[in-house]
Design a protein around this motif. Structure first.
Motif, PDB file in Angstrom:
ATOM      1  N   LEU B  43       0.871  -1.186   0.067  1.00 30.73           N
ATOM      2  CA  LEU B  43      -0.056  -0.031  -0.141  1.00 30.73           C
ATOM      3  C   LEU B  43       0.854   1.143   0.147  1.00 30.73           C
ATOM      4  CD1 LEU B  43      -2.464  -1.368   2.817  1.00 30.73           C
ATOM      5  CD2 LEU B  43      -3.105  -0.452   0.489  1.00 30.73           C
ATOM      6  N   ARG B  44       0.646   2.183  -0.877  1.00 31.26           N
ATOM      7  CA  ARG B  44       1.280   3.355  -0.972  1.00 31.26           C
ATOM      8  C   ARG B  44       0.522   4.579  -0.824  1.00 31.26           C
ATOM      9  NH1 ARG B  44       4.447   3.238  -6.672  1.00 31.26           N
ATOM     10  NH2 ARG B  44       2.686   2.413  -7.317  1.00 31.26           N
ATOM     11  N   LEU B  45       0.944   5.523   0.167  1.00 26.81           N
ATOM     12  CA  LEU B  45       0.167   6.389   0.573  1.00 26.81           C
ATOM     13  C   LEU B  45       0.078   7.760  -0.687  1.00 26.81           C
ATOM     14  CD1 LEU B  45      -1.486   7.923   2.748  1.00 26.81           C
ATOM     15  CD2 LEU B  45       0.707   9.119   3.446  1.00 26.81           C
ATOM     16  N   ILE B  46      -1.084   8.283  -0.881  1.00 23.45           N
ATOM     17  CA  ILE B  46      -1.118   9.127  -2.024  1.00 23.45           C
ATOM     18  C   ILE B  46      -1.276  10.628  -1.287  1.00 23.45           C
ATOM     19  CG2 ILE B  46      -2.719   9.884  -3.951  1.00 23.45           C
ATOM     20  CD1 ILE B  46      -3.980   7.141  -4.175  1.00 23.45           C
ATOM     21  N   TYR B  47      -2.413  10.718  -0.648  1.00 27.47           N
ATOM     22  CA  TYR B  47      -2.494  11.950   0.151  1.00 27.47           C
ATOM     23  C   TYR B  47      -3.067  11.641   1.526  1.00 27.47           C
ATOM     24  CZ  TYR B  47      -2.010  15.632  -3.365  1.00 27.47           C
ATOM     25  OH  TYR B  47      -1.318  16.578  -4.430  1.00 27.47           O
ATOM     26  N   TYR B  48      -2.914  12.531   2.247  1.00 27.18           N
ATOM     27  CA  TYR B  48      -3.490  12.446   3.734  1.00 27.18           C
ATOM     28  C   TYR B  48      -4.128  13.570   4.284  1.00 27.18           C
ATOM     29  CZ  TYR B  48       0.780  13.818   6.264  1.00 27.18           C
ATOM     30  OH  TYR B  48       1.879  14.481   6.792  1.00 27.18           O
ATOM     31  N   SER B  49      -5.091  13.696   5.336  1.00 31.48           N
ATOM     32  CA  SER B  49      -5.374  14.823   5.953  1.00 31.48           C
ATOM     33  C   SER B  49      -5.507  14.529   7.302  1.00 31.48           C
ATOM     34  CB  SER B  49      -6.898  15.067   5.471  1.00 31.48           C
ATOM     35  OG  SER B  49      -7.354  15.969   6.066  1.00 31.48           O
ATOM     36  N   ALA B  50      -4.512  15.236   7.859  1.00 29.22           N
ATOM     37  CA  ALA B  50      -4.326  15.039   9.405  1.00 29.22           C
ATOM     38  C   ALA B  50      -5.403  15.432  10.297  1.00 29.22           C
ATOM     39  CB  ALA B  50      -3.120  15.928   9.560  1.00 29.22           C
ATOM     40  N   SER B  51      -6.522  16.649   9.831  1.00 29.53           N
ATOM     41  CA  SER B  51      -7.512  17.069  10.444  1.00 29.53           C
ATOM     42  C   SER B  51      -8.372  17.911   9.378  1.00 29.53           C
ATOM     43  CB  SER B  51      -6.933  17.992  11.474  1.00 29.53           C
ATOM     44  OG  SER B  51      -6.386  18.977  11.060  1.00 29.53           O
ATOM     45  N   GLU B  52      -9.517  18.103   9.594  1.00 26.70           N
ATOM     46  CA  GLU B  52     -10.316  19.060   8.612  1.00 26.70           C
ATOM     47  C   GLU B  52      -9.712  20.273   8.454  1.00 26.70           C
ATOM     48  OE1 GLU B  52     -14.130  19.339  10.456  1.00 26.70           O
ATOM     49  OE2 GLU B  52     -14.911  20.648   8.598  1.00 26.70           O
ATOM     50  N   GLY B  53      -9.755  20.546   7.191  1.00 28.71           N
ATOM     51  CA  GLY B  53      -8.966  21.834   6.645  1.00 28.71           C
ATOM     52  C   GLY B  53      -7.418  21.677   6.125  1.00 28.71           C
ATOM     53  N   THR B  54      -6.956  20.317   6.389  1.00 30.41           N
ATOM     54  CA  THR B  54      -5.556  20.151   6.086  1.00 30.41           C
ATOM     55  C   THR B  54      -5.607  19.004   5.271  1.00 30.41           C
ATOM     56  OG1 THR B  54      -5.103  18.768   7.721  1.00 30.41           O
ATOM     57  CG2 THR B  54      -5.029  21.239   8.210  1.00 30.41           C
ATOM     58  N   THR B  55      -4.356  19.051   4.083  1.00 29.16           N
ATOM     59  CA  THR B  55      -4.215  18.013   3.313  1.00 29.16           C
ATOM     60  C   THR B  55      -2.762  18.052   3.105  1.00 29.16           C
ATOM     61  OG1 THR B  55      -4.481  19.306   1.417  1.00 29.16           O
ATOM     62  CG2 THR B  55      -6.348  17.894   2.309  1.00 29.16           C
ATOM     63  N   ASP B  56      -2.183  16.915   2.817  1.00 28.00           N
ATOM     64  CA  ASP B  56      -0.676  16.754   2.430  1.00 28.00           C
ATOM     65  C   ASP B  56      -0.395  15.765   1.774  1.00 28.00           C
ATOM     66  OD1 ASP B  56      -0.686  17.727   5.889  1.00 28.00           O
ATOM     67  OD2 ASP B  56       0.965  18.674   4.424  1.00 28.00           O
ATOM     68  N   LYS B  57       0.579  15.834   0.865  1.00 31.83           N
ATOM     69  CA  LYS B  57       1.206  14.781   0.055  1.00 31.83           C
ATOM     70  C   LYS B  57       1.642  13.588   0.710  1.00 31.83           C
ATOM     71  CE  LYS B  57       2.164  18.383  -3.972  1.00 31.83           C
ATOM     72  NZ  LYS B  57       3.103  18.566  -4.603  1.00 31.83           N
ATOM     73  N   GLY B  58       1.381  12.563   0.109  1.00 34.28           N
ATOM     74  CA  GLY B  58       2.026  11.283   0.682  1.00 34.28           C
ATOM     75  C   GLY B  58       3.200  10.825  -0.335  1.00 34.28           C
ATOM     76  N   GLU B  59       3.464   9.619  -0.520  1.00 33.08           N
ATOM     77  CA  GLU B  59       4.404   9.017  -1.316  1.00 33.08           C
ATOM     78  C   GLU B  59       4.364   9.237  -2.898  1.00 33.08           C
ATOM     79  OE1 GLU B  59       4.992   4.876  -0.253  1.00 33.08           O
ATOM     80  OE2 GLU B  59       6.373   4.558  -1.852  1.00 33.08           O
ATOM     81  N   VAL B  60       2.870   9.148  -3.279  1.00 40.91           N
ATOM     82  CA  VAL B  60       2.868   9.032  -4.687  1.00 40.91           C
ATOM     83  C   VAL B  60       1.587   9.714  -5.062  1.00 40.91           C
ATOM     84  CG1 VAL B  60       3.767   6.901  -5.234  1.00 40.91           C
ATOM     85  CG2 VAL B  60       1.604   6.987  -4.335  1.00 40.91           C
ATOM     86  N   PRO B  61       1.753  11.337  -4.786  1.00 41.83           N
ATOM     87  CA  PRO B  61       0.694  12.173  -5.006  1.00 41.83           C
ATOM     88  C   PRO B  61       0.484  12.549  -6.652  1.00 41.83           C
ATOM     89  CG  PRO B  61       2.478  13.432  -4.319  1.00 41.83           C
ATOM     90  CD  PRO B  61       3.070  11.970  -4.347  1.00 41.83           C
ATOM     91  N   ASN B  62       1.461  12.731  -7.379  1.00 43.79           N
ATOM     92  CA  ASN B  62       1.519  13.200  -8.823  1.00 43.79           C
ATOM     93  C   ASN B  62       0.173  12.325  -9.449  1.00 43.79           C
ATOM     94  OD1 ASN B  62       3.579  14.478  -8.203  1.00 43.79           O
ATOM     95  ND2 ASN B  62       4.870  13.092  -9.521  1.00 43.79           N
ATOM     96  N   GLY B  63      -0.459  13.515 -10.278  1.00 43.56           N
ATOM     97  CA  GLY B  63      -1.799  13.099 -10.879  1.00 43.56           C
ATOM     98  C   GLY B  63      -3.070  12.842 -10.174  1.00 43.56           C
ATOM     99  N   TYR B  64      -2.942  13.304  -8.859  1.00 43.95           N
ATOM    100  CA  TYR B  64      -4.271  13.344  -7.858  1.00 43.95           C
ATOM    101  C   TYR B  64      -4.387  14.642  -7.376  1.00 43.95           C
ATOM    102  CZ  TYR B  64      -3.279   8.185  -8.547  1.00 43.95           C
ATOM    103  OH  TYR B  64      -2.829   7.038  -8.867  1.00 43.95           O
TER     104      TYR B  64
END
Lengths: 111, 115
Positions: B43-64
């Motif tokens: 499993l590879r992380l694309i994006y995550y959101s630590a809390s409402e209103g925030t998002t961060d890139k994971g390992e493979v974010p390109n194209g998403y």
């Protein structure tokens, strides 16, 4: 990207046998999780480990957090046909949301 | 409780088409994640959101791209699908870092094929 080394990649065993699998990492983790995934489904959490040396059971499953904090082990006793699936480990370092996942151990049980 | 739900379960796209994968959780979790699963890759992380209103890139974010619509919902968008994005996509959720033990719980997945 970084991944855990999980072994073995696959196992074919007879019903009733015990199973062992493990994960190793170059990083120190403060949490280890073990999941099972069946075909067409999402991973289901089996066991969570939080302290080095911790040994935790869930029915016939027992997992251990290695004392070096770089490895973890999962044992299944007296396997049954419904144990079939892919078992994943996942580890997390302190202060991060991100888990690193192993590539899985595919288990097949022969009746 | 339904836990983590995902829609659709299956999708076939042509190269260049766009679509949004939906995810919702009813466990009152603060953090949500999108992964992709490919054979032999785990499993590879694309994006995550630590809390409402925030998002961060994971390992493979390109194209998403992602949107944390509210505390319950976290969507993943493919603006211009490519065959390399053929995969199984999983959404997961957990309590906030430092709250509880941060175990992640997964949805049933979306199987996407890009032709």
């Amino acid at each position: 990207g970084q991944q855990l080394n999980q072994s073995p990649q696959s196992m074919f065993i007879q019903e009733g046998e015990d199973v062992s699998m493990n994960c190793t990492s170059s990083s120190i983790f403060n949490t280890w999780l073990w999941y099972k995934q069946e075909p067409g489904e999402g991973p289901v959490l089996l066991i969570a480990l939080y302290k080095a040396g911790e040994l935790t059971s869930n029915g016939r499953l027992t997992a251990q957090f290695g004392i070096t904090r770089k490895d973890s082990f999962l044992n299944i006793s007296a396997s049954i046909p419904s144990d079939v699936g892919i078992y994943f480990c996942a580890g997390r370092t302190s202060g991060t949301y991100k888990y690193i996942f192993g590539t899985g151990t595919r288990l097949k049980v022969l009746a | 409780n339904a836990g983590v739900t995902q829609t659709p379960k299956f999708q076939v796209l042509k190269t260049g088409q766009s679509m949004t994968l939906q995810c919702a959780q009813d466990m009152n979790h603060n953090s949500m994640y999108w992964y992709r699963q490919d054979p032999g890759m785990g499993l590879r992380l694309i994006y995550y959101s630590a809390s409402e209103g925030t998002t961060d890139k994971g390992e493979v974010p390109n194209g998403y791209n992602v949107s944390r619509l509210n505390k319950r919902e976290f969507s993943l968008r493919l603006e211009s699908a490519a065959p390399s994005q053929t995969s199984v996509y999983f959404c997961a959720s957990s309590e906030a870092l430092g709250v509880g033990n941060n175990e992640q719980f997964f949805g049933p997945g979306t199987r996407l094929t890009v032709l």
